[in-house]
Design an enzyme around this catalytic site. Structure first.
Site, short mmCIF file in Angstrom:
data_model
loop_
_atom_site.label_atom_id
_atom_site.label_comp_id
_atom_site.label_asym_id
_atom_site.label_seq_id
_atom_site.Cartn_x
_atom_site.Cartn_y
_atom_site.Cartn_z
N GLU A 15 -2.03 8.17 -4.01
CA GLU A 15 -2.25 8.13 -4.87
C GLU A 15 -3.72 8.01 -6.04
O GLU A 15 -4.67 8.43 -5.07
CB GLU A 15 -2.24 6.38 -5.68
CG GLU A 15 -2.66 5.03 -4.42
CD GLU A 15 -2.65 3.84 -5.10
OE1 GLU A 15 -1.00 3.23 -4.41
OE2 GLU A 15 -4.02 2.92 -5.38
N HIS A 57 -0.86 0.75 -9.70
CA HIS A 57 -2.18 -0.42 -8.98
C HIS A 57 -2.56 -1.78 -9.56
O HIS A 57 -4.04 -1.55 -9.42
CB HIS A 57 -3.14 0.79 -7.74
CG HIS A 57 -3.22 -0.11 -6.78
ND1 HIS A 57 -3.25 0.70 -5.56
CD2 HIS A 57 -3.71 -1.14 -6.55
CE1 HIS A 57 -3.91 0.19 -4.23
NE2 HIS A 57 -4.14 -1.35 -4.68
N ARG A 70 1.44 -1.14 0.18
CA ARG A 70 -0.13 0.02 0.37
C ARG A 70 1.03 0.83 -0.21
O ARG A 70 1.93 0.94 0.78
CB ARG A 70 -0.81 -0.02 1.41
CG ARG A 70 -2.16 -0.79 0.60
CD ARG A 70 -2.84 -0.21 0.30
NE ARG A 70 -5.00 -0.69 0.06
CZ ARG A 70 -4.50 -1.91 -0.46
NH1 ARG A 70 -3.37 -2.22 -1.54
NH2 ARG A 70 -6.14 -1.88 -0.52
C1 DGY Z 1 -6.12 -5.49 -3.47
O1 DGY Z 1 -6.41 -6.27 -3.43
O2 DGY Z 1 -5.94 -5.00 -1.79
C2 DGY Z 1 -5.50 -4.84 -3.92
O3 DGY Z 1 -3.98 -3.88 -4.17
C3 DGY Z 1 -6.42 -4.16 -5.83
O4 DGY Z 1 -7.26 -2.53 -5.01
#
Ligand code: DGY
Length: 327
Positions: free
Chosen positions: A269, A287, A240
């Protein structure tokens, strides 16, 4: 009997919408407007459930304004857009989408590792710019991947998937750091050994970040940690944004503190730190680690099945705060 009403907060696969419409009065958003907090609050009036993605923040203020809300089903395994404590306090169930994206995300983590270590994006840009006029012995020489040391910070399902790829596919020595240590059988299956965070930073040739975001994990990789890494090391973040201090990373990449990075997630982001955009030794993707159609469909179906499971049968599949279910 009137069907429960739900909001699907972002565009989804049409077949998932059709499935939801069989059980619910659905307000959809196939124009894919990103709702402001005020718009989300307004759209959620009278709704029993919401299908969210990482772009919808569910917090105490929103919950206070939406008293009929019973479930927020996130189409993501990560749920840092949910204030789970506030949800539990209001007896609102949260669900996420674990398991269905593990291998796809691990594949992408490895792709970023390879791309960064072997300078694939940088060399492709060079070629496309018409700068390739002869072969040279050290042109875009990168870091060895096979046989090197793979470090993993966070060793949940996706971390284990990365470890298996490194160990079985690339003959890598795998070290990991996690708050809790895996049992011996799981460590053996991943070919992985637990080490301290300091040892992880100092010994990894390629370090992949796969831990969930939390307040404690904020900037867990900053200038001090980057300084402990090898100057030849690669850093990959598929976890993240906010886990890495992006400004410190850009400085480390610019100064040669580490050699390269592969990033799929960013602080704030979809904005990306301008210093990262200016560097050639970082591979940047928007992402997309879980982005294959079968996996995104499985994630959307699981989020939908959580809504159906809870609002229709009282049995969600992957609850985050199961204490809401108990009485
Ligand atoms: C998740 O599943 O957490 C991915 O980062 C998609 O947002």
């Amino acid at each position: 009997m009137r069907k429960p009403t739900i909001l699907v907060a972002r565009e989804v696969f049409p077949e998932v919408l059709v499935k939801l419409q069989q059980h619910f009065e659905v307000t959809s958003n196939q124009d894919d407007t990103i709702f402001t907090p005020e718009q989300l609050r307004e759209k959620l009036q009278g709704k029993a459930g919401v299908f969210t993605t990482g772009s919808e923040r569910i917090d105490a203020a929103l919950l206070a304004a939406c008293p009929e809300l019973k479930i927020c089903a996130n189409m993501a395994v990560g749920f840092n857009n949910f204030d789970v404590d506030a949800m539990t306090a209001k007896r609102v169930l949260g669900t996420n989408t674990p398991d269905v994206l593990t291998d796809t995300t691990a594949d992408f983590g490895f792709a970023l590792l390879l791309a960064a270590a072997r300078r694939m994006a940088e060399s492709e840009h060079f070629l496309r710019a018409g700068k390739w006029n002869r072969w040279t012995f050290d042109m875009f020489a990168g870091a060895e991947v096979h046989g090197s040391t793979l470090g993993i910070l966070g060793m949940g399902r996706i971390g284990q998937g990365i470890a298996k790829r490194g160990h079985h596919g690339f003959g890598m020595k795998v070290v990991y750091h996690n708050r809790s240590r895996l049992d011996a059988a799981t460590e053996a299956a991943c070919g992985a050994s637990w080490v301290s965070k300091a040892e992880l930073l100092a010994t990894s040739d390629h370090l992949v970040l796969v831990l969930p975001y939390s307040k404690e994990a904020h900037h867990i990789i900053g200038a001090a940690e980057l300084a402990q890494m090898k100057p030849t090391a690669t850093l990959v973040n598929i976890a993240r944004g906010g886990i890495v201090d992006d400004a410190a990373l850009a400085a480390a990449l610019r100064n040669g503190t580490i050699a390269a990075a592969g990033l799929d997630v960013y602080e704030g982001e979809p904005k990306v730190h301008p210093d990262l955009l200016a560097l050639s030794n970082v591979v940047l993707s928007p992402h997309i680690a879980s982005a294959t159609i079968p996996t995104r469909l499985a994630m959307a179906n699981l989020a939908a099945d959580n809504l159906i499971g809870y609002l229709v049968r009282g049995e969600p599949l992957t609850p985050l705060n199961p204490q809401v279910l108990a009485g």
